[in-house]
Design an enzyme around this catalytic site. Sequence first.
Site, PDB file in Angstrom:
ATOM      1  N   TYR A   9       6.140  -0.130  -2.539  1.00  0.00           N
ATOM      2  CA  TYR A   9       5.467  -0.530  -3.779  1.00  0.00           C
ATOM      3  C   TYR A   9       6.473  -0.801  -4.897  1.00  0.00           C
ATOM      4  O   TYR A   9       6.162  -1.489  -5.859  1.00  0.00           O
ATOM      5  CB  TYR A   9       4.476   0.542  -4.254  1.00  0.00           C
ATOM      6  CG  TYR A   9       3.295   0.781  -3.319  1.00  0.00           C
ATOM      7  CD1 TYR A   9       3.013  -0.106  -2.291  1.00  0.00           C
ATOM      8  CD2 TYR A   9       2.460   1.878  -3.478  1.00  0.00           C
ATOM      9  CE1 TYR A   9       1.955   0.106  -1.441  1.00  0.00           C
ATOM     10  CE2 TYR A   9       1.397   2.102  -2.625  1.00  0.00           C
ATOM     11  CZ  TYR A   9       1.144   1.208  -1.606  1.00  0.00           C
ATOM     12  OH  TYR A   9       0.085   1.421  -0.764  1.00  0.00           O
TER      13      TYR A   9
ATOM     14  N   LYS B 257       7.042   6.346  10.515  1.00  0.00           N
ATOM     15  CA  LYS B 257       6.903   5.324  11.561  1.00  0.00           C
ATOM     16  C   LYS B 257       8.313   5.068  12.105  1.00  0.00           C
ATOM     17  O   LYS B 257       8.847   3.955  12.061  1.00  0.00           O
ATOM     18  CB  LYS B 257       6.269   4.067  10.939  1.00  0.00           C
ATOM     19  CG  LYS B 257       5.885   3.002  11.929  1.00  0.00           C
ATOM     20  CD  LYS B 257       4.663   3.324  12.754  1.00  0.00           C
ATOM     21  CE  LYS B 257       4.369   2.221  13.741  1.00  0.00           C
ATOM     22  NZ  LYS B 257       3.446   2.597  14.811  1.00  0.00           N
TER      23      LYS B 257
ATOM     24  N   ASP C  94       0.281   5.973  12.578  1.00  0.00           N
ATOM     25  CA  ASP C  94      -0.938   5.478  13.244  1.00  0.00           C
ATOM     26  C   ASP C  94      -1.653   6.632  13.953  1.00  0.00           C
ATOM     27  O   ASP C  94      -2.887   6.753  13.904  1.00  0.00           O
ATOM     28  CB  ASP C  94      -0.632   4.316  14.202  1.00  0.00           C
ATOM     29  CG  ASP C  94       0.642   4.510  15.009  1.00  0.00           C
ATOM     30  OD1 ASP C  94       1.403   5.458  14.723  1.00  0.00           O
ATOM     31  OD2 ASP C  94       0.871   3.731  15.947  1.00  0.00           O
TER      32      ASP C  94
ATOM     33  N   ASP D 161      -0.718   6.783   0.453  1.00  0.00           N
ATOM     34  CA  ASP D 161      -1.817   6.120  -0.249  1.00  0.00           C
ATOM     35  C   ASP D 161      -3.010   6.006   0.705  1.00  0.00           C
ATOM     36  O   ASP D 161      -4.149   6.366   0.393  1.00  0.00           O
ATOM     37  CB  ASP D 161      -1.327   4.730  -0.689  1.00  0.00           C
ATOM     38  CG  ASP D 161      -2.287   4.031  -1.621  1.00  0.00           C
ATOM     39  OD1 ASP D 161      -3.292   4.653  -2.020  1.00  0.00           O
ATOM     40  OD2 ASP D 161      -2.044   2.857  -1.959  1.00  0.00           O
TER      41      ASP D 161
ATOM     42  N   ASP E 217      -6.448   8.731   1.090  1.00  0.00           N
ATOM     43  CA  ASP E 217      -7.813   8.211   0.912  1.00  0.00           C
ATOM     44  C   ASP E 217      -8.671   8.544   2.129  1.00  0.00           C
ATOM     45  O   ASP E 217      -9.846   8.888   2.007  1.00  0.00           O
ATOM     46  CB  ASP E 217      -7.790   6.688   0.706  1.00  0.00           C
ATOM     47  CG  ASP E 217      -7.852   6.329  -0.764  1.00  0.00           C
ATOM     48  OD1 ASP E 217      -7.523   7.200  -1.598  1.00  0.00           O
ATOM     49  OD2 ASP E 217      -8.222   5.184  -1.086  1.00  0.00           O
TER      50      ASP E 217
END
Length: 365
Positions: free
Chosen positions: A144, A194, A227, A251, A255
């Site tokens: 970001y 990852k 994942d 993020d 959520d």
Amino acid sequence: MLTLKFAVLPGDGIGPEVMAAALDVLKTTTSAAGIDLDYQQADVGGIAIDNQGSALPDSTVEVCEAGDAILFGSVGGPKWESLPPAEQPERAALLPIRKHFSLFANLRPGLLFKELTDASPLKTERIPDGIDIVCVRELTGGIYFGPKNTRELEDGDIEASDTMVYKKSEIERILDVAIASAKSRSGKICSVDKANVLTTSVLWRKTATEYLAAKAPDIELSHMYVDNAAMQMARDPNQFDVVVTENMFGDILSDEMGIVCGSLGMLSSASLGTQNNQHGHPFGLYEPSGGTAPDIAGQGIANPCAQILSGALMLRYSFGLNELAEKIENAVRKAVKDDCRTGDIAFGKPSMTTSEMAQAIMDRL
Ligand code: NAD
């Protein structure tokens, strides 16, 4: 007498309604302990655009700088959705505040009381005792904030790129927050990355392994690919205790954790800065995980628990008042257990208004 100085930014929609309730609970809790509150209120978000022409006016930043923490409501709503994206309340107020105060660590408790398992989309038999986990998300690095570019190629095609960047020092400081959190809980951290694909994740995993071994060998560290973590969060969230991860993965995962834990009206969050305040604790911003709930704003029926629990997190992290924070958390738990409910968590039980719910919590402090 101890005085707690902080900024209050209620924002838009249900923000002012739930903030009033949270301030009532904070006043009752602290005055019983002989502590004074010295807070200053300021506009932020849509209301600040309307009143002062900017979602984050300089005067609001000054109010925040004068305090040791920020209690934040939420910002945005249909009225400001037609503005250009960069001027919309969330982007023009929240991101600059995070940057200005170097709020690098976002802690989201994923707490679902046993009495509220109906609120979760998961089957009750998967979470018979509710859910109690914490997501620690790095908030000021990663994709970001890395270099971005859009360019036209020689063949006329268009290419856009976002760059994910992490320094070892940035990873270590978020690990410190995860370690502190794990030490106050069951002593388990799952680091999500990852590392099978991303170079930043290879550094993340190596740093986590070496740093934990050196600084906190008593903590049980595991690693999981993002994942898989997304699947495990939906399958059996309680296998986690403290999850630590980088900005974008956090993020998305936080959520997912939020919806698994049911109503947004119950979920609080803390964003901690790099600087300590005059009490020797991190400067922080404390806010509900949900938004301004335009569908119920102005009706006095919003659930104030997320804002009240955010106030409890402020007492814990920015003022070091853990016992008072627990007092508030226990009062919320007791109220819910006694069937005191706002509409979003009623499930057939009678619904209370925002102020009635706040009163029920204060009665149980
Ligand atoms: P939302 O989070 O405001 O609402 C989603 C649903 O949850 C709605 O049905 C709402 O009624 C319910 N809900 C949320 N909080 C509740 C509470 N305390 N009590 C009872 N019910 C509650 O999500 P949205 O519709 O995506 O966003 C609305 C506005 O809020 C948008 O303008 C968005 O940009 C903004 N927003 C702001 C923040 C923030 O300030 N941090 C975060 C998310 C969204």
